[in-house]
Design a protein around this motif. Structure first.
Motif, PDB file in Angstrom:
ATOM      1  N   ALA A  26       0.841  -1.195   0.000  1.00  0.00           N
ATOM      2  CA  ALA A  26       0.000   0.000   0.000  1.00  0.00           C
ATOM      3  C   ALA A  26       0.877   1.246   0.000  1.00  0.00           C
ATOM      4  N   GLU A  27       0.428   2.241  -0.766  1.00  0.00           N
ATOM      5  CA  GLU A  27       1.130   3.523  -0.804  1.00  0.00           C
ATOM      6  C   GLU A  27       0.251   4.576  -0.163  1.00  0.00           C
ATOM      7  N   GLU A  28       0.876   5.654   0.275  1.00  0.00           N
ATOM      8  CA  GLU A  28       0.147   6.760   0.880  1.00  0.00           C
ATOM      9  C   GLU A  28       0.350   8.002   0.023  1.00  0.00           C
ATOM     10  N   PHE A  29      -0.737   8.718  -0.236  1.00  0.00           N
ATOM     11  CA  PHE A  29      -0.701   9.910  -1.064  1.00  0.00           C
ATOM     12  C   PHE A  29      -1.271  11.085  -0.287  1.00  0.00           C
ATOM     13  N   MET A  49       0.857   8.509 -11.651  1.00  0.00           N
ATOM     14  CA  MET A  49       0.621   7.607 -10.527  1.00  0.00           C
ATOM     15  C   MET A  49      -0.561   6.692 -10.806  1.00  0.00           C
ATOM     16  N   THR A  50      -0.444   5.477 -10.362  1.00  0.00           N
ATOM     17  CA  THR A  50      -1.535   4.522 -10.435  1.00  0.00           C
ATOM     18  C   THR A  50      -1.949   4.210  -9.008  1.00  0.00           C
ATOM     19  N   PHE A  51      -3.245   4.233  -8.762  1.00  0.00           N
ATOM     20  CA  PHE A  51      -3.765   3.946  -7.433  1.00  0.00           C
ATOM     21  C   PHE A  51      -4.260   2.507  -7.383  1.00  0.00           C
ATOM     22  N   GLN A  94      -7.031   9.885   7.158  1.00  0.00           N
ATOM     23  CA  GLN A  94      -6.514   8.881   6.251  1.00  0.00           C
ATOM     24  C   GLN A  94      -7.662   7.987   5.826  1.00  0.00           C
ATOM     25  N   VAL A  95      -7.810   7.849   4.507  1.00  0.00           N
ATOM     26  CA  VAL A  95      -8.900   7.052   3.952  1.00  0.00           C
ATOM     27  C   VAL A  95      -8.303   6.011   3.009  1.00  0.00           C
ATOM     28  N   TYR A  96      -8.689   4.752   3.208  1.00  0.00           N
ATOM     29  CA  TYR A  96      -8.224   3.665   2.355  1.00  0.00           C
ATOM     30  C   TYR A  96      -9.066   3.600   1.099  1.00  0.00           C
ATOM     31  N   LEU A  97      -8.403   3.424  -0.043  1.00  0.00           N
ATOM     32  CA  LEU A  97      -9.110   3.313  -1.313  1.00  0.00           C
ATOM     33  C   LEU A  97      -9.667   1.912  -1.497  1.00  0.00           C
ATOM     34  N   ILE A 121      -9.686   6.550  -9.140  1.00  0.00           N
ATOM     35  CA  ILE A 121      -9.975   5.185  -9.598  1.00  0.00           C
ATOM     36  C   ILE A 121      -8.820   4.296  -9.124  1.00  0.00           C
ATOM     37  N   ALA A 122      -9.161   3.287  -8.350  1.00  0.00           N
ATOM     38  CA  ALA A 122      -8.153   2.357  -7.835  1.00  0.00           C
ATOM     39  C   ALA A 122      -8.288   1.002  -8.534  1.00  0.00           C
ATOM     40  N   GLU A 123      -7.160   0.467  -8.938  1.00  0.00           N
ATOM     41  CA  GLU A 123      -7.131  -0.849  -9.599  1.00  0.00           C
ATOM     42  C   GLU A 123      -7.254  -1.957  -8.583  1.00  0.00           C
TER      43      GLU A 123
END
Length: 123
Positions: A26-29, A49-51, A94-97, A121-123
């Motif tokens: 997981a990455e943080e943006f 960036m790709t989410f 902090q919100v998780y996608l 949009i998260a893959e």
């Protein structure tokens, strides 16, 4: 009995590795970059960036002026949060996608109408 215990331990270890792998990837943006969660942010998107599902968006803002509400597409388009929608209002949320479209708006002071909203949009 020993075989059952060995299987249980193996399953526990494997599950721990799966959870560790998901967390490690997981990455943080920081939403909005150094400017943070502000009006006219709807065009923010880290270039190239790709989410992914499980990535974390960090919203930093003045809680007296703004908030962050997770909404659906309709809420995003109309700038209206559904009844009972959770309002993040700490100023450092902090919100998780989740996989697919993730919609966020500010519901204070007409900010959403001033483009204080994003879709990721998260893959």
């Amino acid at each position: 009995m020993a075989l059952g215990r060995a299987i249980l331990i193996s399953i526990t270890v494997l599950w721990g590795l799966v959870l560790y792998r998901q967390t490690a990837l997981a990455e943080e943006f920081l939403v909005g970059g150094p400017e943070g969660w502000t009006e006219n942010i709807s065009n923010w998107h880290p270039s190239g960036m790709t989410f992914h599902a499980g990535d974390v968006l960090e919203f930093v803002y003045d809680p007296r002026e703004h908030n962050v509400v997770v909404v659906d597409k309709h809420g995003y388009e109309t700038c209206k949060a559904p009844i009972g929608a959770f309002e993040n209002n700490s100023g450092n949320d902090q919100v998780y996608l989740e996989k697919g479209a993730n919609y966020f708006i500010c519901t204070k002071r007409g900010c959403c109408e001033k483009n204080m909203k994003i879709v990721i949009i998260a893959e």
